[in-house]
Design a protein around this motif. Structure first.
Motif, PDB file in Angstrom:
ATOM      1  N   ASP A 184      35.762 -52.530  11.356  1.00 13.11           N
ATOM      2  CA  ASP A 184      35.453 -53.943  11.178  1.00 13.11           C
ATOM      3  C   ASP A 184      34.646 -54.442  12.365  1.00 13.11           C
ATOM      4  O   ASP A 184      34.806 -53.962  13.498  1.00 13.11           O
ATOM      5  CB  ASP A 184      36.744 -54.765  11.077  1.00 13.11           C
ATOM      6  CG  ASP A 184      37.540 -54.456   9.831  1.00 13.11           C
ATOM      7  OD1 ASP A 184      37.044 -54.745   8.733  1.00 13.11           O
ATOM      8  OD2 ASP A 184      38.654 -53.921   9.959  1.00 13.11           O
ATOM      9  N   LEU A 185      33.788 -55.436  12.127  1.00  9.29           N
ATOM     10  CA  LEU A 185      33.110 -56.083  13.247  1.00  9.29           C
ATOM     11  C   LEU A 185      34.055 -57.006  14.001  1.00  9.29           C
ATOM     12  O   LEU A 185      33.914 -57.203  15.210  1.00  9.29           O
ATOM     13  CB  LEU A 185      31.895 -56.881  12.756  1.00  9.29           C
ATOM     14  CG  LEU A 185      30.659 -56.097  12.325  1.00  9.29           C
ATOM     15  CD1 LEU A 185      29.514 -57.049  12.005  1.00  9.29           C
ATOM     16  CD2 LEU A 185      30.229 -55.107  13.398  1.00  9.29           C
ATOM     17  N   LEU A 186      35.010 -57.599  13.302  1.00 14.76           N
ATOM     18  CA  LEU A 186      35.895 -58.590  13.904  1.00 14.76           C
ATOM     19  C   LEU A 186      37.222 -57.980  14.324  1.00 14.76           C
ATOM     20  O   LEU A 186      37.727 -57.050  13.693  1.00 14.76           O
ATOM     21  CB  LEU A 186      36.140 -59.735  12.924  1.00 14.76           C
ATOM     22  CG  LEU A 186      34.923 -60.586  12.570  1.00 14.76           C
ATOM     23  CD1 LEU A 186      35.248 -61.546  11.434  1.00 14.76           C
ATOM     24  CD2 LEU A 186      34.438 -61.368  13.797  1.00 14.76           C
ATOM     25  N   SER A 187      37.795 -58.538  15.364  1.00 16.07           N
ATOM     26  CA  SER A 187      39.098 -58.124  15.853  1.00 16.07           C
ATOM     27  C   SER A 187      40.202 -58.723  14.988  1.00 16.07           C
ATOM     28  O   SER A 187      40.182 -59.925  14.684  1.00 16.07           O
ATOM     29  CB  SER A 187      39.282 -58.592  17.303  1.00 16.07           C
ATOM     30  OG  SER A 187      40.630 -58.529  17.700  1.00 16.07           O
ATOM     31  N   ALA A 188      41.166 -57.911  14.606  1.00 13.65           N
ATOM     32  CA  ALA A 188      42.251 -58.398  13.759  1.00 13.65           C
ATOM     33  C   ALA A 188      43.030 -59.524  14.423  1.00 13.65           C
ATOM     34  O   ALA A 188      43.538 -60.429  13.747  1.00 13.65           O
ATOM     35  CB  ALA A 188      43.190 -57.252  13.408  1.00 13.65           C
ATOM     36  N   SER A 189      43.114 -59.518  15.754  1.00 15.21           N
ATOM     37  CA  SER A 189      43.909 -60.524  16.457  1.00 15.21           C
ATOM     38  C   SER A 189      43.157 -61.816  16.726  1.00 15.21           C
ATOM     39  O   SER A 189      43.780 -62.836  17.038  1.00 15.21           O
ATOM     40  CB  SER A 189      44.415 -59.944  17.785  1.00 15.21           C
ATOM     41  OG  SER A 189      43.340 -59.551  18.612  1.00 15.21           O
ATOM     42  N   HIS A 190      41.832 -61.813  16.607  1.00 11.77           N
ATOM     43  CA  HIS A 190      41.049 -63.007  16.927  1.00 11.77           C
ATOM     44  C   HIS A 190      40.020 -63.363  15.859  1.00 11.77           C
ATOM     45  O   HIS A 190      39.113 -64.153  16.110  1.00 11.77           O
ATOM     46  CB  HIS A 190      40.332 -62.827  18.268  1.00 11.77           C
ATOM     47  CG  HIS A 190      41.254 -62.786  19.447  1.00 11.77           C
ATOM     48  ND1 HIS A 190      41.878 -61.627  19.856  1.00 11.77           N
ATOM     49  CD2 HIS A 190      41.662 -63.765  20.308  1.00 11.77           C
ATOM     50  CE1 HIS A 190      42.625 -61.887  20.912  1.00 11.77           C
ATOM     51  NE2 HIS A 190      42.519 -63.165  21.210  1.00 11.77           N
ATOM     52  N   ALA A 191      40.145 -62.797  14.674  1.00 10.80           N
ATOM     53  CA  ALA A 191      39.160 -63.061  13.622  1.00 10.80           C
ATOM     54  C   ALA A 191      39.282 -64.468  13.062  1.00 10.80           C
ATOM     55  O   ALA A 191      38.328 -64.994  12.492  1.00 10.80           O
ATOM     56  CB  ALA A 191      39.308 -62.038  12.500  1.00 10.80           C
ATOM     57  N   GLY A 192      40.457 -65.079  13.183  1.00 12.07           N
ATOM     58  CA  GLY A 192      40.670 -66.414  12.641  1.00 12.07           C
ATOM     59  C   GLY A 192      41.228 -66.405  11.237  1.00 12.07           C
ATOM     60  O   GLY A 192      41.558 -67.455  10.689  1.00 12.07           O
ATOM     61  N   ALA A 193      41.321 -65.221  10.633  1.00 12.55           N
ATOM     62  CA  ALA A 193      41.851 -65.062   9.279  1.00 12.55           C
ATOM     63  C   ALA A 193      42.230 -63.593   9.114  1.00 12.55           C
ATOM     64  O   ALA A 193      41.764 -62.736   9.871  1.00 12.55           O
ATOM     65  CB  ALA A 193      40.825 -65.475   8.227  1.00 12.55           C
ATOM     66  N   PRO A 194      43.058 -63.259   8.127  1.00 19.00           N
ATOM     67  CA  PRO A 194      43.398 -61.851   7.904  1.00 19.00           C
ATOM     68  C   PRO A 194      42.157 -61.028   7.536  1.00 19.00           C
ATOM     69  O   PRO A 194      41.225 -61.540   6.915  1.00 19.00           O
ATOM     70  CB  PRO A 194      44.380 -61.911   6.727  1.00 19.00           C
ATOM     71  CG  PRO A 194      44.900 -63.304   6.718  1.00 19.00           C
ATOM     72  CD  PRO A 194      43.786 -64.164   7.214  1.00 19.00           C
ATOM     73  N   LEU A 195      42.175 -59.759   7.938  1.00 14.97           N
ATOM     74  CA  LEU A 195      41.084 -58.852   7.612  1.00 14.97           C
ATOM     75  C   LEU A 195      41.455 -57.998   6.403  1.00 14.97           C
ATOM     76  O   LEU A 195      42.597 -57.546   6.271  1.00 14.97           O
ATOM     77  CB  LEU A 195      40.771 -57.940   8.795  1.00 14.97           C
ATOM     78  CG  LEU A 195      40.305 -58.610  10.088  1.00 14.97           C
ATOM     79  CD1 LEU A 195      39.971 -57.542  11.131  1.00 14.97           C
ATOM     80  CD2 LEU A 195      39.121 -59.525   9.852  1.00 14.97           C
ATOM     81  N   ALA A 196      40.490 -57.774   5.533  1.00 18.29           N
ATOM     82  CA  ALA A 196      40.707 -56.932   4.359  1.00 18.29           C
ATOM     83  C   ALA A 196      40.952 -55.495   4.785  1.00 18.29           C
ATOM     84  O   ALA A 196      40.382 -55.007   5.766  1.00 18.29           O
ATOM     85  CB  ALA A 196      39.495 -57.010   3.438  1.00 18.29           C
ATOM     86  N   CYS A 197      41.789 -54.809   4.034  1.00 19.76           N
ATOM     87  CA  CYS A 197      42.057 -53.384   4.261  1.00 19.76           C
ATOM     88  C   CYS A 197      41.743 -52.648   2.964  1.00 19.76           C
ATOM     89  O   CYS A 197      42.610 -52.513   2.096  1.00 19.76           O
ATOM     90  CB  CYS A 197      43.501 -53.169   4.677  1.00 19.76           C
ATOM     91  SG  CYS A 197      43.901 -51.440   5.053  1.00 19.76           S
ATOM     92  N   PRO A 198      40.501 -52.200   2.795  1.00 17.80           N
ATOM     93  CA  PRO A 198      40.121 -51.598   1.509  1.00 17.80           C
ATOM     94  C   PRO A 198      40.807 -50.273   1.227  1.00 17.80           C
ATOM     95  O   PRO A 198      40.942 -49.888   0.068  1.00 17.80           O
ATOM     96  CB  PRO A 198      38.608 -51.422   1.644  1.00 17.80           C
ATOM     97  CG  PRO A 198      38.355 -51.367   3.110  1.00 17.80           C
ATOM     98  CD  PRO A 198      39.375 -52.266   3.730  1.00 17.80           C
ATOM     99  N   VAL A 199      41.248 -49.569   2.281  1.00 20.84           N
ATOM    100  CA  VAL A 199      41.909 -48.270   2.089  1.00 20.84           C
ATOM    101  C   VAL A 199      43.178 -48.254   2.942  1.00 20.84           C
ATOM    102  O   VAL A 199      43.106 -48.123   4.170  1.00 20.84           O
ATOM    103  CB  VAL A 199      40.996 -47.092   2.476  1.00 20.84           C
ATOM    104  CG1 VAL A 199      41.706 -45.770   2.204  1.00 20.84           C
ATOM    105  CG2 VAL A 199      39.684 -47.150   1.706  1.00 20.84           C
ATOM    106  N   GLU A 200      44.324 -48.411   2.304  1.00 25.66           N
ATOM    107  CA  GLU A 200      45.592 -48.300   3.012  1.00 25.66           C
ATOM    108  C   GLU A 200      45.769 -46.862   3.508  1.00 25.66           C
ATOM    109  O   GLU A 200      45.257 -45.913   2.917  1.00 25.66           O
ATOM    110  CB  GLU A 200      46.741 -48.675   2.081  1.00 25.66           C
ATOM    111  CG  GLU A 200      46.653 -50.073   1.482  1.00 25.66           C
ATOM    112  CD  GLU A 200      47.030 -51.159   2.467  1.00 25.66           C
ATOM    113  OE1 GLU A 200      47.493 -50.801   3.576  1.00 25.66           O
ATOM    114  OE2 GLU A 200      46.868 -52.350   2.143  1.00 25.66           O
ATOM    115  N   SER A 201      46.500 -46.720   4.619  1.00 25.56           N
ATOM    116  CA  SER A 201      46.647 -45.397   5.232  1.00 25.56           C
ATOM    117  C   SER A 201      47.240 -44.373   4.267  1.00 25.56           C
ATOM    118  O   SER A 201      46.840 -43.203   4.265  1.00 25.56           O
ATOM    119  CB  SER A 201      47.508 -45.494   6.493  1.00 25.56           C
ATOM    120  OG  SER A 201      48.790 -46.029   6.194  1.00 25.56           O
ATOM    121  N   ASP A 202      48.175 -44.814   3.412  1.00 21.68           N
ATOM    122  CA  ASP A 202      48.789 -43.855   2.494  1.00 21.68           C
ATOM    123  C   ASP A 202      47.926 -43.571   1.268  1.00 21.68           C
ATOM    124  O   ASP A 202      48.280 -42.725   0.442  1.00 21.68           O
ATOM    125  CB  ASP A 202      50.171 -44.351   2.055  1.00 21.68           C
ATOM    126  CG  ASP A 202      50.114 -45.674   1.309  1.00 21.68           C
ATOM    127  OD1 ASP A 202      49.105 -46.397   1.440  1.00 21.68           O
ATOM    128  OD2 ASP A 202      51.084 -45.991   0.594  1.00 21.68           O
TER     129      ASP A 202
END
Length: 304
Positions: A26-44
């Protein structure tokens, strides 16, 4: 497997671009993006998605039918088509709707990019942005220091619009009346690459992910002085996502005269040691000599 390896192993260019879209940082940091970030592929689900891509790489015709339409001349539309194919046919989610226009009193308020159910049956609203910005300035960076090559876009302005307009569309009363049962969890899906002046290492703004993809930029004069015998070729706009290898014939069609450049141009530096195949080493922009001064003015421009 590294991100680069997860993408480079696919032979078809469109499949590589889709893998890039799914697996790139991602270009944005999960902790400072201002909104949740999409996760198109879960680890499992990573192994299942990789296997699905391998099968698609063997038979990409259906993907080509969607993403190689003559009308898809803009990079953003191409990326949307790639993601729509994955959400429609992939193993990780189910597409509910794409590009849903929202209107009120005869006016278009905006368009919701994607509505989907993930593997946990959560209702998600994704706003997709694939951006390529050049950093201008020195010292500690702010999002406003990242500008589009044609100086018609800036990262802080795009980020603000995503947060305060696009993500809120699915929560509006007008949207509820369209019949898409909510509530929807709105998430940012922001991928791309940020380019830094050759040799520069600014302190990053907190909104940016530390591992975001990077490239370089140089003025025409700087590039001509430093290029030596290195091999370079233009990267066509619809090829800005995943890395490319070129045949000698393909490379010959993408040569350029840097002295004739009138606008920033993305190029790739290639390794020619593999015989007839040029393998990409890095990506960058060559910009006209006067561009940095104009870019700095645009970065400092106050908007209302």
């Amino acid at each position: 497997m590294s991100f680069a390896g997860a993408v480079a192993r696919f032979n078809d260019a469109a499949v590589r671009d889709l893998a890039w879209l799914l697996f790139s940082p991602d270009l944005l940091s999960a902790s400072h993006a201002g909104a949740p970030l999409a996760c198109p592929v879960e680890s499992d689900k990573r192994a299942a998605v990789s296997g699905w891509l391998e099968a698609l790489d063997d038979n990409p015709e259906a993907l080509h039918a969607l993403v190689r339409k003559p009308s898809l001349r803009r990079l953003g539309l191409y990326a949307e088509a790639l993601l729509e194919y994955f959400l429609t046919h992939g193993p990780n989610a189910r597409l509910i709707a794409a590009n849903v226009p929202l209107r009120a009193a005869g006016q278009t308020l905006g368009e919701v990019d994607f509505l989907l159910h993930n593997a946990r049956r959560e209702r998600l609203h994704w706003e997709l942005a694939v951006k390529f910005y050049l950093h201008i300035g020195e010292g500690a960076a702010a999002l406003s220091d990242y500008v589009g090559p044609n100086l018609q876009d800036r990262f802080d302005l795009k980020h603000d619009r995503l947060l305060h307009h696009q993500l809120g569309l699915s929560a509006r009363d007008e949207f509820a009346s369209l019949g898409f049962e909510g509530p929807w969890r709105a998430e940012l899906f922001v991928k791309g690459r940020l380019f830094y002046r050759q040799g520069a290492a600014p302190t990053l703004p907190p909104e940016l992910a530390d591992d975001h993809l990077r490239g370089w930029w140089m003025t025409v004069s700087e590039w001509q002085e430093s290029k030596g015998d290195e091999a370079f070729a233009v990267v066509p706009r619809l090829a800005w996502l995943a890395e490319r290898s070129l045949s000698n014939e393909e490379a010959g069609t993408l040569t350029f005269d840097a002295g004739a450049l009138t606008s920033p141009t993305m190029v790739a530096n290639y390794d020619r040691s593999a015989g007839d195949i040029w393998r990409e080493r890095s990506r960058g922009f060559i910009v006209p000599d006067e561009w940095p001064e104009r870019a700095l003015r645009y970065a400092r421009l106050t908007t209302t």
